[in-house]
Design an enzyme around this catalytic site. Structure first.
Site, PDB file in Angstrom:
ATOM      1  N   ASN A 258     -10.296  -2.823   2.544  1.00  0.00           N
ATOM      2  CA  ASN A 258     -10.010  -2.801   1.112  1.00  0.00           C
ATOM      3  C   ASN A 258     -11.294  -2.567   0.328  1.00  0.00           C
ATOM      4  OD1 ASN A 258      -7.235  -3.263   1.229  1.00  0.00           O
ATOM      5  ND2 ASN A 258      -7.449  -5.491   1.077  1.00  0.00           N
TER       6      ASN A 258
ATOM      7  N   HIS B 269       0.825  -1.218   0.000  1.00  0.00           N
ATOM      8  CA  HIS B 269       0.000   0.000   0.000  1.00  0.00           C
ATOM      9  C   HIS B 269       0.858   1.267   0.000  1.00  0.00           C
ATOM     10  CE1 HIS B 269      -3.949  -2.007   0.850  1.00  0.00           C
ATOM     11  NE2 HIS B 269      -3.156  -2.919   1.395  1.00  0.00           N
TER      12      HIS B 269
HETATM   13 FE1  HDD Z   1      -2.542  -4.843   5.357  1.00  0.00          FE
HETATM   14  C1  HDD Z   1      -1.058  -1.803   5.063  1.00  0.00           C
HETATM   15  C2  HDD Z   1      -5.500  -3.543   4.242  1.00  0.00           C
HETATM   16  C3  HDD Z   1      -3.938  -8.001   5.376  1.00  0.00           C
HETATM   17  C4  HDD Z   1       0.151  -6.016   6.928  1.00  0.00           C
HETATM   18  N1  HDD Z   1      -3.147  -3.035   4.751  1.00  0.00           N
HETATM   19  C5  HDD Z   1      -2.390  -1.893   4.710  1.00  0.00           C
HETATM   20  C6  HDD Z   1      -3.185  -0.800   4.253  1.00  0.00           C
HETATM   21  C7  HDD Z   1      -4.439  -1.290   4.015  1.00  0.00           C
HETATM   22  C8  HDD Z   1      -4.416  -2.695   4.341  1.00  0.00           C
HETATM   23  C9  HDD Z   1      -5.636  -0.518   3.533  1.00  0.00           C
HETATM   24  C10 HDD Z   1      -2.702   0.616   4.046  1.00  0.00           C
HETATM   25  C11 HDD Z   1      -2.930   1.474   5.244  1.00  0.00           C
HETATM   26  C12 HDD Z   1      -2.489   2.872   4.947  1.00  0.00           C
HETATM   27  O1  HDD Z   1      -3.127   3.511   4.087  1.00  0.00           O
HETATM   28  O2  HDD Z   1      -1.535   3.314   5.564  1.00  0.00           O
HETATM   29  N2  HDD Z   1      -4.309  -5.636   4.812  1.00  0.00           N
HETATM   30  C13 HDD Z   1      -5.438  -4.907   4.484  1.00  0.00           C
HETATM   31  C14 HDD Z   1      -6.581  -5.791   4.439  1.00  0.00           C
HETATM   32  C15 HDD Z   1      -6.130  -7.043   4.740  1.00  0.00           C
HETATM   33  C16 HDD Z   1      -4.720  -6.944   4.991  1.00  0.00           C
HETATM   34  C17 HDD Z   1      -7.990  -5.363   4.139  1.00  0.00           C
HETATM   35  C18 HDD Z   1      -6.883  -8.332   4.853  1.00  0.00           C
HETATM   36  C19 HDD Z   1      -8.095  -8.416   5.276  1.00  0.00           C
HETATM   37  N3  HDD Z   1      -1.977  -6.666   6.000  1.00  0.00           N
HETATM   38  C20 HDD Z   1      -2.713  -7.841   5.939  1.00  0.00           C
HETATM   39  C21 HDD Z   1      -1.984  -8.893   6.623  1.00  0.00           C
HETATM   40  C22 HDD Z   1      -0.829  -8.327   7.087  1.00  0.00           C
HETATM   41  C23 HDD Z   1      -0.849  -6.940   6.683  1.00  0.00           C
HETATM   42  C24 HDD Z   1      -2.465 -10.318   6.790  1.00  0.00           C
HETATM   43  C25 HDD Z   1       0.280  -8.945   7.872  1.00  0.00           C
HETATM   44  C26 HDD Z   1       0.146  -9.932   8.704  1.00  0.00           C
HETATM   45  N4  HDD Z   1      -0.742  -4.061   5.817  1.00  0.00           N
HETATM   46  C27 HDD Z   1       0.203  -4.728   6.490  1.00  0.00           C
HETATM   47  C28 HDD Z   1       1.427  -3.881   6.803  1.00  0.00           C
HETATM   48  C29 HDD Z   1       1.000  -2.485   6.248  1.00  0.00           C
HETATM   49  C30 HDD Z   1      -0.358  -2.781   5.636  1.00  0.00           C
HETATM   50  C31 HDD Z   1       2.697  -4.458   6.324  1.00  0.00           C
HETATM   51  C32 HDD Z   1       1.970  -1.760   5.341  1.00  0.00           C
HETATM   52  C33 HDD Z   1       2.098  -0.367   5.888  1.00  0.00           C
HETATM   53  C34 HDD Z   1       1.318  -0.357   7.107  1.00  0.00           C
HETATM   54  O3  HDD Z   1       0.779  -1.588   7.317  1.00  0.00           O
HETATM   55  O4  HDD Z   1       1.165   0.588   7.849  1.00  0.00           O
HETATM   56  O5  HDD Z   1       1.690  -3.835   8.150  1.00  0.00           O
END
Ligand code: HDD
Length: 714
Positions: free
Chosen positions: A153, A80
């Site tokens: 999402n 993202h």
């Molecule tokens: Fe995630 C970012 C949505 C599964 C780990 N995720 C991130 C963002 C969104 C989502 C909208 C951007 C937030 C922003 O604008 O700063 N992610 C989802 C959805 C998931 C999902 C809807 C499943 C239902 N994500 C998911 C899993 C993991 C992560 C299973 C890890 C175990 N997601 C992350 C992250 C991020 C992220 C690596 C990247 C930057 C942040 O979090 O702040 O931690």
């Protein structure tokens, strides 16, 4: 140039926006200083020993300026990375106290400030907006009881069931490690290798191949919390809940050819669209929807509500619209707000709780952890955009970038030196984890209730309209067709697609050079559960509201000699209905109408492009139409609008542009009298025909006219 309706910044509407005011730097009327506040009167020449001599180390202004520049970059989000944000507010329609004690959901008089960040998933910070991808829809509610982050999402399901597979999935979809290719695209070997070996991805892959993955605008996109959460009321009773955002403008998408072209013409298409709509006062609005499910129904629907690869059809549990989100202010500074905002799934307030969805459980750790690297230490919650409006008092201390200055000697609990403060909150107001009974052996295993990977992929496909199905198959043909290794293409067809739908598998097989399978093989991943519904009409974009042309962008293509009175009339009608008409001419110099009036174009044939608009209109006027026919890029406007199934209005002589554009054989015969609108092409015999504008408006509201689409190859 287009003048924006509101030249000045929208006034701060919310408590959160006001709380940012002390942090804003307003430099109007101020002189330049160093970071230490020392006045600076020369910043173009470094301090040297003689005008042609070496730069001196004592030049503190040079050193500071260069040091700050050298360290401007921070790591982008691991997923993202590309996004756009906006401030706004949320208000619940009526109290939901029956289900939750969360104040922002029980007090209809409360306007809860929010910050929303929309994003793509796979691309880097500088990648294009309109790539085929999932879109993030993350909302931070600054509630009186602390921050609640709904990190969702634009698709209701996810690729994997257990968060421990998230690094594997993300590695596979990101550019490949040896050459960092391709950027922001899932059409490559490693993603499809992963998909072909991990059948739980099937359902989400169908969403990724669908039109949902190429939204028209962030403003025309649904949002989903994906997981099943819990609402908990003041008596401690929990209800399972699925969160939805429903855009008031309806849910609309682009076509793939258009999306790819927009990536080149305007890589900032979605970011710009959001920004301009807010600047224009066309505030994006979404209703919060809830599917409320009694705890005991967790397994009632033939799948497990703790499995994030499943959706709960709206036809089984209706979505209740309980409140509205309005985005009414653009950030002042992209980095300070949109880049530094840190969402975390674990940020919940009293009245909202988690479930044992193993994907959600992993997210509770990952989001907190990732900010340490990205935002440089543990004090990121003190950054202005992340700071709650609720008061913060605790014994956390020190670390890089600490902002708060604790004044007490007591930095521990319990204490007497600080009078016992901060004291423990009343349990009735405090966050109390739901006392769920948990009983089990330590085990690395997936529940059998998660085994069916294909039924809902089929359900999704069956729920789509014929054109949507055709787009989905074409997307698969494109993506899998780009996979270099034949054995991966074979596995996608024979291990995944064949279990979803035989026809899809056979069509894709033919397109990607793989032997078409003959019959549906029984799935290795588990027996198909019986779906409670055969199709879910709510999943098709065909059934989204199509009753308005508000904020739609229309290009009016002109050259000298155009029908001026007609253009003025059409513009008035469309703008009266809330659309935006931009005049596109040969240059930015005035164009003269057949009546002798001058109009200054907003854009030129070169600086604009059909793909950047929702509809194209060409007024009549013999001379103007003849001039347009001589310019290939002008003719492209008509050709592309036609091919992309957009509303097209061609009055009088302009109707003949369909011949010039080479699409007349696909269009219905021209009208012989008056005005006619069929398949989204509105034509009239003469200019100034009654009913022309209204027919055009109706065609724009329909969004796209798929009947014009070229049939799939036999
Ligand atoms: Fe995630 C970012 C949505 C599964 C780990 N995720 C991130 C963002 C969104 C989502 C909208 C951007 C937030 C922003 O604008 O700063 N992610 C989802 C959805 C998931 C999902 C809807 C499943 C239902 N994500 C998911 C899993 C993991 C992560 C299973 C890890 C175990 N997601 C992350 C992250 C991020 C992220 C690596 C990247 C930057 C942040 O979090 O702040 O931690």
């Amino acid at each position: 140039m287009r003048l924006r309706k509101t030249a000045a910044k929208n006034p701060p509407t919310s408590l959160k926006s006001e709380s940012l005011e002390p942090h804003r730097m307003h430099s109007e009327g101020q002189f330049l200083t160093t970071d230490q506040g020392i006045p600076i009167s020369e910043t173009d020449n470094s301090l040297k020993a003689g005008v042609r001599g070496p730069t001196l180390l004592e030049d503190f202004h040079f050193r500071e300026k260069m040091m700050r520049f050298d360290h401007e970059r921070i790591p982008e989000r691991v997923v993202h990375a590309r996004g756009a944000g906006a401030h706004g507010y949320f208000q619940v329609y009526k109290s939901l106290e029956k289900y939750t004690q969360a104040r922002f959901l029980t007090d209809p008089s409360l306007r809860t400030p929010v910050f929303v960040r929309f994003s793509t998933v796979g691309g880097s910070r500088g990648s294009a907006d309109t790539v085929r991808d999932v879109r993030g829809f993350a909302t931070k509610f600054y509630t009186p009881e602390g921050n609640f982050d709904l990190v969702g999402n634009n698709m209701p399901v996810f690729f994997i069931q257990d968060g421990i597979k998230f690094p594997d999935f993300v590695h596979s979809v990101k550019p490949e490690p040896h050459n960092e290719i391709p950027q922001a695209s899932s059409a490559h070997d490693s993603l499809w290798d992963f998909v072909s070996l991990v059948p739980e991805t099937s359902h989400m892959v169908m969403w990724l191949m669908s039109d949902r993955a190429i939204p028209r605008s962030f403003r025309m996109m649904e949002g989903f919390g994906v997981h099943t959460f819990r609402l908990v009321n003041a008596e401690g009773k929990a209800t399972l809940v699925k969160f939805h955002w429903k855009p008031l403008l309806g849910t609309h998408s682009m076509v793939w050819d258009e999306a790819q072209k927009v990536s080149g013409k305007d890589p900032d298409f979605h970011r710009r669209d959001l920004w301009e709509a807010i600047e224009d006062g066309d505030f994006p609005e979404y209703e919060l929807g809830l599917q409320l499910i009694p705890e005991e129904d967790v397994l009632k629907y033939g799948f497990d509500l703790l499995d994030a690869t499943k959706l709960l059809p709206e036809e089984l549990v209706p979505v209740q619209r309980v409140g509205k989100l309005t985005l009414d202010r653009n950030p002042d500074n992209f980095f300070a707000e949109t880049e530094q905002v840190a969402f975390c799934v674990a940020n919940v307030v009293p009245g909202i709780d988690f479930t044992n969805d193993p994907l959600m459980q992993a997210r509770l750790f990952s989001y907190l952890d990732t900010q340490l690297t990205r935002l440089g230490g543990p004090n990121f919650a003190e950054l202005p955009i992340n700071k709650p409006v609720a008061p913060v008092h605790n014994h956390q201390q020190d670390g890089f970038g600490r902002q708060t200055i604790p004044t007490s000697r007591a930095n521990y609990h319990p204490n007497s030196l600080g009078g016992g403060c901060p004291f423990l909150a009343n349990p009735k107001q405090a966050f109390t984890h739901l006392q769920e009974r948990v009983d089990g052996r330590k085990i690395r295993q997936r529940s059998g209730s998660f085994n069916d990977h294909f039924s809902q992929a089929t359900l999704f496909y069956k729920s789509l309209s014929k054109p949507e199905q055709q787009h989905l198959v074409a997307a698969l043909e494109f993506e899998v067709g780009k996979v270099e290794r034949k054995e991966i293409r074979e596995r996608v067809v024979n291990q995944i697609l064949v279990n979803i739908d035989l026809d899809i598998a056979q069509r894709v097989a033919r397109a990607v050079g793989v032997a078409p399978p003959k019959a549906v093989k029984p799935s290795k991943a588990g027996k198909k559960a019986k779906n409670a519904v055969e199709a879910s009409p709510a999943l098709s974009l065909e059934n989204t509201p199509k009753d308005s042309i508000k904020t739609r962008k229309i290009a009016a293509l002109v050259a000298d000699g155009f029908a001026g009175k007609e253009l003025a009339h059409v513009r008035k009608t469309l703008e009266g209905l809330g659309a935006m008409v931009e005049v596109v001419g040969p240059t930015l110099s005035p164009v003269t109408s057949m009546e002798g009036e001058q109009v200054v174009p907003h854009k030129t044939y070169l600086t604009a492009s059909s793909v950047l608009y929702d509809a194209v209109y060409v007024p009549g006027g013999e001379k103007s139409v003849a001039a347009l026919k001589r310019v290939p890029v002008a003719v492209d406007f008509v050709r592309e609008a036609f091919v992309h199934c957009k509303a097209l209005a061609l009055s009088g002589e302009a109707g003949t542009l369909l011949d010039t554009a080479g699409v007349s054989q696909l269009a219905l015969p021209p009208p012989t009298k008056g005005v006619e609108g069929a398949q989204g092409v509105v034509r009239s015999v003469k200019t100034e025909t009654k009913g022309f504008s209204q027919l055009f408006a109706d065609a724009i509201a329909a969004h796209r006219h798929w009947a014009r689409e070229a049939p799939p190859p036999a």
